[in-house]
Design a protein around this motif. Structure first.
Motif, PDB file in Angstrom:
ATOM      1  N   ARG A 146     -27.196   3.713  -1.004  1.00 22.38           N
ATOM      2  CA  ARG A 146     -27.301   2.922  -1.989  1.00 22.38           C
ATOM      3  C   ARG A 146     -26.126   3.599  -3.039  1.00 22.38           C
ATOM      4  NH1 ARG A 146     -32.411   1.113  -5.428  1.00 22.38           N
ATOM      5  NH2 ARG A 146     -32.457   3.163  -6.037  1.00 22.38           N
ATOM      6  N   LYS A 148     -23.294   4.555  -1.608  1.00 24.15           N
ATOM      7  CA  LYS A 148     -22.047   4.019  -1.021  1.00 24.15           C
ATOM      8  C   LYS A 148     -21.722   2.416  -1.577  1.00 24.15           C
ATOM      9  CE  LYS A 148     -22.134   6.592   3.287  1.00 24.15           C
ATOM     10  NZ  LYS A 148     -22.353   6.465   4.930  1.00 24.15           N
ATOM     11  N   GLU A 149     -22.880   1.974  -1.493  1.00 19.29           N
ATOM     12  CA  GLU A 149     -23.046   0.513  -2.221  1.00 19.29           C
ATOM     13  C   GLU A 149     -22.637   0.640  -3.689  1.00 19.29           C
ATOM     14  OE1 GLU A 149     -25.843  -3.491  -2.761  1.00 19.29           O
ATOM     15  OE2 GLU A 149     -26.837  -1.802  -1.926  1.00 19.29           O
ATOM     16  N   GLU A 151     -20.973   2.527  -5.420  1.00 19.52           N
ATOM     17  CA  GLU A 151     -19.534   3.267  -5.755  1.00 19.52           C
ATOM     18  C   GLU A 151     -18.707   1.880  -5.722  1.00 19.52           C
ATOM     19  OE1 GLU A 151     -16.062   4.651  -6.644  1.00 19.52           O
ATOM     20  OE2 GLU A 151     -18.312   5.691  -6.756  1.00 19.52           O
ATOM     21  N   SER A 152     -19.055   0.997  -4.578  1.00 20.29           N
ATOM     22  CA  SER A 152     -18.361  -0.374  -4.673  1.00 20.29           C
ATOM     23  C   SER A 152     -18.798  -1.371  -5.860  1.00 20.29           C
ATOM     24  CB  SER A 152     -18.935  -1.076  -3.458  1.00 20.29           C
ATOM     25  OG  SER A 152     -18.342  -2.492  -3.352  1.00 20.29           O
ATOM     26  N   MET A 153     -19.728  -1.166  -6.438  1.00 18.14           N
ATOM     27  CA  MET A 153     -20.341  -1.843  -7.537  1.00 18.14           C
ATOM     28  C   MET A 153     -19.822  -1.398  -8.752  1.00 18.14           C
ATOM     29  SD  MET A 153     -24.507  -2.337  -6.301  1.00 18.14           S
ATOM     30  CE  MET A 153     -24.895  -2.679  -8.050  1.00 18.14           C
ATOM     31  N   GLN A 155     -17.035  -0.130  -8.858  1.00 15.48           N
ATOM     32  CA  GLN A 155     -15.335  -0.631  -9.178  1.00 15.48           C
ATOM     33  C   GLN A 155     -15.222  -1.968  -9.343  1.00 15.48           C
ATOM     34  OE1 GLN A 155     -12.958   1.673  -9.187  1.00 15.48           O
ATOM     35  NE2 GLN A 155     -14.393   3.282  -8.408  1.00 15.48           N
ATOM     36  N   ASP A 156     -16.135  -2.741  -9.165  1.00 14.88           N
ATOM     37  CA  ASP A 156     -16.507  -4.268  -9.387  1.00 14.88           C
ATOM     38  C   ASP A 156     -16.546  -4.371 -10.957  1.00 14.88           C
ATOM     39  OD1 ASP A 156     -16.562  -6.839  -9.444  1.00 14.88           O
ATOM     40  OD2 ASP A 156     -17.992  -7.100  -7.881  1.00 14.88           O
ATOM     41  N   VAL A 287     -23.724  -8.477 -10.698  1.00 14.69           N
ATOM     42  CA  VAL A 287     -23.877  -6.937 -10.109  1.00 14.69           C
ATOM     43  C   VAL A 287     -24.803  -6.314 -10.811  1.00 14.69           C
ATOM     44  CG1 VAL A 287     -22.450  -5.357 -10.097  1.00 14.69           C
ATOM     45  CG2 VAL A 287     -21.212  -7.086  -9.771  1.00 14.69           C
TER      46      VAL A 287
END
Length: 292
Positions: A146, A148-149, A151-153, A155-156, A287
């Motif tokens: 979670r 890793k996921e 970090e992407s969220m 940035q979004d 998100v």
């Protein structure tokens, strides 16, 4: 927030594997699958999960294989013999040729033929340490996944906030033009209406009308509050604590300010800015449904 984690461990008592799967849910819902002989530990295991996870619909599957013979299976021979006797009796009564005798594979699935040996309390207690440690390891893998996921969220979400901030800058630049355009529109209408008459327009009346409109369409307070919400949103994103619910609330507040800007500004260009900001807010909402 979606996630996955698994782990396997063993001690002198048993081999244990744990698999966790999570999908989005506003609250925490735990569904656990345990072998019957360790079902007594379900409450303790769920407590560990709730200490680590705040939101999501979580499915947890435990597989336990005992090293001891106490956890094995055995064939109940008296039950098996009774099945055979009854089959032979029925064939005799029906005068049916015994050309096909039932095989062991036919009989084993019948109720009571295969029984699970009773597991003693001592063996059950010896399984707890490996159950707990395996679950904690699986939870750590779950958090790594979670992370890793997340970090992407992150940035979004930051990207959407930047979109809103840039649109707010455009709105602030265009806001004074709204009043000026309205003033010119009023004067143009009056000039056209009085073009063929000798009536003179009192400038005070025009100023008064423009002043009333200017007060109605003033969006400075909304812009200030929206920027304040964006700053607070950014601070929450940098926090080490779980801020999912607070971020959701701020998203609602930002949408309210954006909506008010759109209704008060009465300007086509600003309306386009508002559409862009609303699209960004909608993405933020999507998100945040996955954020703990």
């Amino acid at each position: 927030m979606t996630g996955f984690g698994n782990a396997t461990q063993q001690n002198e008592a048993a081999y244990v594997s744990v698999e966790l799967k999570a999908v989005n849910n506003r609250y925490l819902k735990v569904s656990m699958r345990l072998p019957d002989f360790v079902a007594r530990f379900e409450t303790d295991l769920e407590k560990i999960i709730r200490e680590e996870i705040a939101r999501g619909s979580l499915q947890v599957a435990f597989r336990v294989r005992l090293h001891s013979e106490a956890g094995g299976y055995s064939i109940d021979q008296p039950t098996l013999k009774r099945y055979l006797q009854q089959i032979a009796s029925v064939q005799g009564e029906l005068d049916s040729p015994a050309d096909r005798q039932p095989t062991l594979a036919d009989l084993l699935p019948l109720p009571g033929v295969v029984t699970e040996s009773e597991v003693t309390p001592d063996i059950v207690e010896s399984v707890w340490p490996v159950l707990e440690s395996t679950l904690r390891e699986a939870l750590q893998h779950f958090h790594d996944f979670r992370g890793k996921e997340g970090e992407s969220m992150l940035q979004d979400l930051k990207g959407q906030c930047q979109t809103i901030a840039s649109q707010v800058d455009e709105v602030e630049k265009r806001a004074p033009e709204v009043v000026a355009a309205y003033r010119e529109k009023i004067l143009d209408r009056v000039r056209k209406s009085l073009a063929d008459t000798d009536v003179q327009v009192d400038g005070k009346d025009v100023i008064r009308e423009v002043a009333v409109f200017s007060d109605k369409c003033d969006i400075n307070e909304e812009i200030t509050r929206l920027r304040s919400h964006l700053d607070q949103f950014d601070r929450f994103l940098e926090s080490e604590k779980s801020m999912g619910r607070k971020l959701e609330f701020l998203g609602q507040e930002m949408f309210r300010e954006i909506n008010t800007i759109g209704s008060k500004a009465n300007n086509v260009a600003i309306a386009h800015n508002v559409v862009e900001m609303k699209a960004a807010i909608e993405r933020i909402r999507e998100v945040l449904q996955n954020v703990e």
